[in-house]
Design a protein around this motif. Structure first.
Motif, PDB file in Angstrom:
ATOM      1  N   SER A 189       0.861  -1.185   0.000  1.00  0.00           N
ATOM      2  CA  SER A 189       0.000   0.000   0.000  1.00  0.00           C
ATOM      3  C   SER A 189       0.892   1.228   0.000  1.00  0.00           C
ATOM      4  O   SER A 189       2.092   1.134   0.265  1.00  0.00           O
ATOM      5  N   ILE A 190       0.311   2.382  -0.261  1.00  0.00           N
ATOM      6  CA  ILE A 190       1.087   3.620  -0.294  1.00  0.00           C
ATOM      7  C   ILE A 190       1.591   3.970   1.114  1.00  0.00           C
ATOM      8  O   ILE A 190       2.659   4.512   1.307  1.00  0.00           O
ATOM      9  N   ARG A 191       0.803   3.607   2.116  1.00  0.00           N
ATOM     10  CA  ARG A 191       1.105   3.849   3.522  1.00  0.00           C
ATOM     11  C   ARG A 191       2.439   3.227   3.958  1.00  0.00           C
ATOM     12  O   ARG A 191       3.172   3.811   4.738  1.00  0.00           O
ATOM     13  N   VAL A 192       2.706   2.033   3.462  1.00  0.00           N
ATOM     14  CA  VAL A 192       3.998   1.387   3.734  1.00  0.00           C
ATOM     15  C   VAL A 192       4.924   1.813   2.593  1.00  0.00           C
ATOM     16  O   VAL A 192       4.901   1.238   1.514  1.00  0.00           O
ATOM     17  N   ARG A 193       5.701   2.831   2.860  1.00  0.00           N
ATOM     18  CA  ARG A 193       6.397   3.521   1.776  1.00  0.00           C
ATOM     19  C   ARG A 193       7.518   2.694   1.160  1.00  0.00           C
ATOM     20  O   ARG A 193       8.265   2.024   1.876  1.00  0.00           O
ATOM     21  N   LYS A 194       7.610   2.750  -0.146  1.00  0.00           N
ATOM     22  CA  LYS A 194       8.748   2.176  -0.873  1.00  0.00           C
ATOM     23  C   LYS A 194       9.945   3.090  -0.701  1.00  0.00           C
ATOM     24  O   LYS A 194       9.800   4.242  -0.340  1.00  0.00           O
ATOM     25  N   THR A 195      11.130   2.577  -0.986  1.00  0.00           N
ATOM     26  CA  THR A 195      12.328   3.406  -0.899  1.00  0.00           C
ATOM     27  C   THR A 195      12.810   3.735  -2.314  1.00  0.00           C
ATOM     28  O   THR A 195      12.405   3.063  -3.267  1.00  0.00           O
ATOM     29  N   HIS A 237       7.291   3.643   8.863  1.00  0.00           N
ATOM     30  CA  HIS A 237       6.294   3.501   7.795  1.00  0.00           C
ATOM     31  C   HIS A 237       6.943   3.280   6.434  1.00  0.00           C
ATOM     32  O   HIS A 237       6.395   3.653   5.400  1.00  0.00           O
ATOM     33  N   MET A 238       8.121   2.693   6.426  1.00  0.00           N
ATOM     34  CA  MET A 238       8.850   2.472   5.184  1.00  0.00           C
ATOM     35  C   MET A 238       9.453   1.080   5.204  1.00  0.00           C
ATOM     36  O   MET A 238       9.763   0.552   6.274  1.00  0.00           O
ATOM     37  N   LEU A 239       9.608   0.501   4.018  1.00  0.00           N
ATOM     38  CA  LEU A 239      10.191  -0.833   3.943  1.00  0.00           C
ATOM     39  C   LEU A 239      11.667  -0.806   4.339  1.00  0.00           C
ATOM     40  O   LEU A 239      12.394   0.130   4.009  1.00  0.00           O
TER      41      LEU A 239
END
Ligand code: THG
Length: 369
Positions: A9-15, A34-36
């Motif tokens: 999801s957008i909430r769990v941010r990609k790097t 909130h990020m991978l």
């Protein structure tokens, strides 16, 4: 968690580096700020040995920055921490316990002194931006507080110097621990510090601009072939051996800096503006009754530690283990624990109630390396 997929999801941010992380074969990841956060590539054990022998590129974008910028920046940071910061000059970094009005730990960031009126707090895993925003607002400080588009990339391991000198030049060799300088890449200036969440030595590149992440990753990976470079990540057994604490696991808001063994970074008498001044002065006067300790846990390899494991001496509650892992090099289980005063002396034998079985354990003098 074993066998469970992470729902995107957008909430769990990609790097910025995520596509390369996936191409490099990441097998496990965590969520941090909130990020991978990648945590395992080949296996915990081979990642561990590779980190100790060669050089790894770490996507630690989740160490998000809080930028504090403006005439009142210094005054704002003085409120956050019991560590005196007046002697720090631009070009320096500092490990910074930050507390609330009760002396409870809210985060343990790295402070990056960019200029007299410009700082980054390189956060561990808590939503600390909001605390800083609230204090700035209530104090009506003349500062901007925000999360910049900056993503740390770790270059860790004994061959980190070789790789960084090859890519950015000799000046990297001269850089001292917890100091930074700037490098140019893709027409942008990036901060590079000698620091990182391992005891193997190395650097952190604070990559400016999401779009510069993959190009920089590729340059480092190409230049690193001769040094046997690989994608890697903070490695649990390696960081426990080295005694590096993890906010949310080993440190929480229920713990003060002294209980966390971070007292040597603090000099409360020198920080009357710190929001925790009164509470911490009282704690210094009255003392505290538990402290972080390093444990050797005997017996078979421990399972992953994702709930606190009780520590017992007979029927008595002696504390809790908050991080534990099998150390491939030392051939023992290494652990970090919050231990009650009565039992915290080195050499004390305790019992750790791990979920699979109880094991006996010994309190160590200090961390394992
Ligand atoms: N680098 C950066 N940001 C970070 C971390 C990092 N943010 C999250 C997390 N890690 C913060 N926690 C720590 C914990 C320990 C250290 C750095 C950040 C560390 N400690 C050294 C040690 O214990 O040997 C000593 C530091 C000192 O005394 O100056 O490096 O890793 N950018």
């Amino acid at each position: 968690m074993q066998g469970v997929n992470l729902h995107p999801s957008i909430r769990v941010r990609k790097t910025p580096f995520w596509d390369r992380v996936v191409e490099s074969g990441v097998q496990s990841c965590s969520v941090y700020n909130h990020m991978l956060l990648p945590v395992m590539f080949e296996s915990y054990e081979s990642d561990y040995y590779h980190l100790k022998e060669h050089v790894q590129i770490w996507d630690v974008s989740c160490e998000r920055q809080v930028e504090i910028r403006g005439p009142d920046a210094f005054k704002l940071i003085e409120i956050l921490t019991p560590r005196p910061i007046h002697s720090l000059t631009p070009g320096q970094c500092a490990y910074l316990p930050v507390v609330d009005q009760f002396g409870g730990m809210l985060n343990d960031p790295v402070l990056v002194v960019l200029a007299e009126d410009r700082y980054w707090l390189s956060l561990s895993d808590s939503d600390y931006l909001y605390w800083v925003l609230a204090i700035a607002a209530m104090k009506k400080f003349n500062v901007d507080v925000f999360e910049p588009d900056v993503s740390p990339l770790g270059v860790q391991g004994p061959k980190a110097d070789n790789l960084m000198v090859k890519v950015f030049g000799e000046k990297l060799q001269q850089l001292k621990f917890f100091q930074f300088l700037t490098v140019e890449f893709n027409h942008r200036t990036h901060i590079v510090s000698r620091s990182g969440y391992s005891k193997q030595g190395g650097f952190e590149i604070y990559v400016e601009g999401t779009q510069n992440g993959i190009p920089l990753w590729d340059v480092l990976m190409d230049a690193g072939i001769e040094f046997n470079v690989r994608a890697g990540s903070p490695n649990t057994p390696e960081r426990i051996e080295g005694g590096l604490l993890s906010y949310g696991s080993d440190i929480t808001r229920n713990d003060n800096p002294y209980e966390c063994g971070l007292g040597h970074y603090c000099d409360v008498a020198q920080t009357p503006n710190c929001i925790g001044y009164g509470a911490l002065m009282q704690i210094l006067e009255e003392g505290w009754s538990r402290e972080i300790r390093y444990l050797e846990i005997k017996g078979s390899k421990v399972p992953p530690c994702h709930t606190p494991w009780p520590i017992k001496v007979g029927n008595q509650d002696a504390g809790k283990v908050t991080s534990a892992a099998w150390s491939p090099e030392f051939n023992i289980n290494v652990a970090i624990a919050m231990v009650e005063k009565e039992f915290w002396d080195a050499g004390t034998e305790v019992e750790v109630v791990a979920p699979d079985q109880a094991r006996s354990a010994i309190i160590n003098e200090k961390s394992f390396v």
